[in-house]
Write an enzyme that holds these catalytic residues in place. Structure first.
Site, short mmCIF file in Angstrom:
data_model
loop_
_atom_site.label_atom_id
_atom_site.label_comp_id
_atom_site.label_asym_id
_atom_site.label_seq_id
_atom_site.Cartn_x
_atom_site.Cartn_y
_atom_site.Cartn_z
N GLN A 95 0.83 -1.21 0.00
CA GLN A 95 0.00 0.00 0.00
C GLN A 95 0.86 1.25 0.00
O GLN A 95 1.59 1.50 0.96
CB GLN A 95 -0.92 -0.02 1.23
CG GLN A 95 -1.85 1.16 1.35
CD GLN A 95 -2.64 1.11 2.66
OE1 GLN A 95 -2.06 0.92 3.73
NE2 GLN A 95 -3.94 1.27 2.57
N SER B 124 4.49 -1.49 4.42
CA SER B 124 4.62 -2.88 4.89
C SER B 124 4.74 -3.83 3.70
O SER B 124 3.95 -3.77 2.76
CB SER B 124 3.40 -3.27 5.73
OG SER B 124 3.29 -2.45 6.87
N GLU C 201 -10.20 -2.20 5.04
CA GLU C 201 -9.03 -2.55 5.83
C GLU C 201 -9.39 -2.65 7.31
O GLU C 201 -8.95 -3.56 8.01
CB GLU C 201 -7.94 -1.49 5.66
CG GLU C 201 -6.72 -1.71 6.54
CD GLU C 201 -5.79 -0.52 6.62
OE1 GLU C 201 -4.66 -0.70 7.07
OE2 GLU C 201 -6.20 0.57 6.23
#
Length: 335
Positions: free
Chosen positions: A120, A155, A238
């Site tokens: 992301q 991440s 999310e």
């Protein structure tokens, strides 16, 4: 809202529990990489990796209650509901709702079979909590865009083949109005990934530098300058499932059992702390079920999904503090 399960739902709960016990033997030590790889492969083989997707998008087509049962049972066993969150939980639902037929054909199969990993590209140096201040920019050139800028705290970027990113395509109007949602190929020579090692010595976070990265217009989701609304919808997906209720309840049982075998068994203050967290977790579980019900037809969950993320994270922190307190002097070597 009826909080009891029907006979069919109870049967589904037993099916889920049996599947978990079949894949992960009771004597499996810890939750190491081998266990997670076995779990990942089993989910893909069973077709349960994309459990939030609609049936017509190769998902499970589960009801909100089935999703809740799945997340609760898996959490109780200390396992993740799926291991490819960025692709399965974020990009998949967005493509299903807003992606073109071409994008779904190109990207969804790799997400489903686990062959393509995503990251992301949102936060930047100077644009974290105030994400709309991002400065990575994309300039239209022919049938695509040239992208330059930086992303940070990304991440899994060192393992990802694709990134969904917010980029600035206009400086006119409010800062939220000039943002566009793009897919970026992480193998492009203009993409450089630098590791960020966290305080615990682990490497999961990264800094990404984008230098003259070319992105085709067909890899844009939605309209140009309308990426902010897409990003908000993606974040609700999310946050759903990030209340960590089942995992926290499992830790609560661990803390309760450990306290019972120590001097904390008669410590009234510690018992009150445990009871207070249990009340919060039960309340959060009901809220989580209500949010799942809102998304039963594939719609984006409501604003309560943000509460799930916020409150769930706070409870996890308090639960961890209680576990450290429970461990007493044995916890001192760990910062």
């Amino acid at each position: 809202m009826d909080s009891t399960f029907s006979k069919a739902e109870e049967a589904f709960r037993r099916e889920v529990t049996g599947f978990i016990q079949e894949v992960i033997p009771r004597d499996a030590s810890g939750r190491d990489e081998t266990v997670f790889r076995r779990w990942d492969a089993a989910l893909i083989a069973r077709g349960w990796q994309a459990y939030k997707w609609r049936a017509e998008r190769d998902g499970t087509g589960w009801t909100a209650t089935q999703k809740y049962i799945w997340e609760t049972q898996v959490g109780r066993f200390g396992l993740p509901t799926q291991l490819r969150g960025f692709g399965v939980s974020m990009i998949g639902p967005i493509l299903g709702a807003l992606g073109s037929a071409d994008q779904r054909a190109r990207f969804l199969p790799g997400i489903l079979d686990g062959s393509v990993t995503w990251c992301q590209g949102y936060s930047e140096p100077g644009a974290g909590s105030d994400l709309a201040s991002l400065r990575t920019h994309a300039v239209r050139q022919g049938d695509g865009y040239i992208v330059n800028g930086e992303k940070i705290w990304t991440s899994g970027a060192h393992r990802a083949q694709g990134m969904f990113a917010l980029v600035r395509t206009s400086s006119r109007g409010r800062k939220q109005q000039g943002i566009t949602f793009l897919f970026i190929d992480m193998t492009d020579p203009g993409v450089a990934v630098s590791p960020i090692v966290s305080i615990d010595g682990h490497h999961s976070l990264n800094r990404i530098t984008l230098t003259d990265v070319r992105v085709a217009a067909c890899d844009r989701v939605g309209e140009e300058d309308d990426g902010w609304s897409i990003a908000k919808g993606l974040l609700t997906h999310e946050r759903t499932g990030l209340a960590f209720v089942a995992e926290s309840l499992r830790k609560l049982r661990v803390a309760d059992a450990a306290a019972a075998a120590s001097e904390l068994a008669t410590d009234a203050l510690f018992r009150r702390k445990l009871a207070a967290i249990e009340v919060e977790l039960n309340t959060l579980a009901v809220t989580e079920l209500r949010v799942l019900a809102e998304s039963v037809d594939g719609a984006a969950p409501g604003v309560a999904s943000s509460y799930l993320k916020l409150k769930g994270t706070a409870v996890v922190q308090r639960m961890t503090e209680l576990l450290l307190e429970n461990a007493g002097h044995y916890a001192m070597p760990y910062p």
